[in-house]
Enzyme design. Sequence first.
Site, PDB file in Angstrom:
ATOM      1  N   ASP A 268     -56.761  11.158  27.027  1.00 50.85           N
ATOM      2  CA  ASP A 268     -56.437   9.747  26.854  1.00 50.85           C
ATOM      3  C   ASP A 268     -57.608   8.896  27.331  1.00 50.85           C
ATOM      4  OD1 ASP A 268     -55.249   7.269  26.679  1.00 50.85           O
ATOM      5  OD2 ASP A 268     -53.558   7.753  27.976  1.00 50.85           O
ATOM      6  N   GLY A 294     -54.054  13.555  23.525  1.00 43.16           N
ATOM      7  CA  GLY A 294     -54.424  12.194  23.825  1.00 43.16           C
ATOM      8  C   GLY A 294     -53.318  11.350  24.426  1.00 43.16           C
ATOM      9  N   HIS A 295     -53.379  10.059  24.149  1.00 41.07           N
ATOM     10  CA  HIS A 295     -52.516   9.052  24.775  1.00 41.07           C
ATOM     11  C   HIS A 295     -51.038   9.318  24.492  1.00 41.07           C
ATOM     12  CE1 HIS A 295     -51.552   5.124  26.442  1.00 41.07           C
ATOM     13  NE2 HIS A 295     -50.969   4.744  25.315  1.00 41.07           N
ATOM     14  N   PHE A 296     -50.693   9.504  23.235  1.00 39.70           N
ATOM     15  CA  PHE A 296     -49.304   9.762  22.853  1.00 39.70           C
ATOM     16  C   PHE A 296     -49.075  11.267  22.801  1.00 39.70           C
ATOM     17  CE2 PHE A 296     -49.636   5.373  21.204  1.00 39.70           C
ATOM     18  CZ  PHE A 296     -48.539   4.825  21.860  1.00 39.70           C
TER      19      PHE A 296
END
Length: 321
Positions: A268, A294-296
């Site tokens: 992320d 990553g982020h999600f």
Amino acid sequence: MRVRKQISVILILISSSFSFLLQSSAAEPTSYPVKHQIVQIEGLDIFYREAGPADAPTLLLLHGFPTSSHMFRNLIPELSDKYHVIAPDYPGFGFSSAPSVDDFEYTFANLASIMEKFTEQLQLNKYSLYLMDYGAPVGFRLAVQHPERVETLIIQNGNTYQEGLDNPFWEPIKAYWQDRTPAQGNKLRSLLTLDATKWQYTTGVRDVRAISPDTWGHVQPLLDRPGNQEIQLALFFSYGSNPPLYPEWQAYLRKYQPPTLIVWGKNDQIFPAAGAYPYKRDLNKLEFHLLDTGHFALEEEGTTIARLMRKFLSQHTDTAQ
């Protein structure tokens, strides 16, 4: 005699097969449909997804930016056989009401206030909190206000420490905290475009082909609603109210020691892994996982996160069935 032996063997095989089928059937989790509902809080329609038996341990899933309870669409069915799973949309997000900034104060304190009233209206007296991104400052406000209600924490890319906020993503937002002018705000509008939304979903993933376009296909039309950019700019500014509260939230962790599961997308670029490690300073009952995404993280590691949650929750909730 030989015929009788053959018949006996056949009967044993049939009996064994029938017993196996019964055991397999019993092992299959009960399927609970996801219900899509709306409750009125202070004149606002608050949309939420709900599944699972009402008398099971409750999981309250708090979403991030720029998504909604939609981010939990696959996780909810994975857990609803044993848990009462609830995922609301904040005002201004998803299918909840999105009054203009003139008619509603878009601050994290106010979002938390609405969520507190939401839990009380649904009579959620004890729950585990899933905190992601914006869900962390909303959820920690709930936890500090009502520590007796929080059974466990599941934290996925949500900061409670200054570490991890010193990256390029935050530089223009921090400038906005210091100088809330239209000129500074306009610099942040690029974070609300389709390209920026896709970037949040795809940066840091192992295989971009695994990320469904249903994600930005759901999010972007909502961001593009008239007046929604002003809502998001108000929350970008209000995010500056969160870091000063970090010491209070850290003190909550040290005092109450909620069992905590970290499932963090380590690639992320908004909330990098540097923000995950400091939880180790304050928590004694911590299970820590950095995931190669990553982020999600749920989009690529949803099955892994569900598995880790089931194991963790079975150890730390009172009445897991």
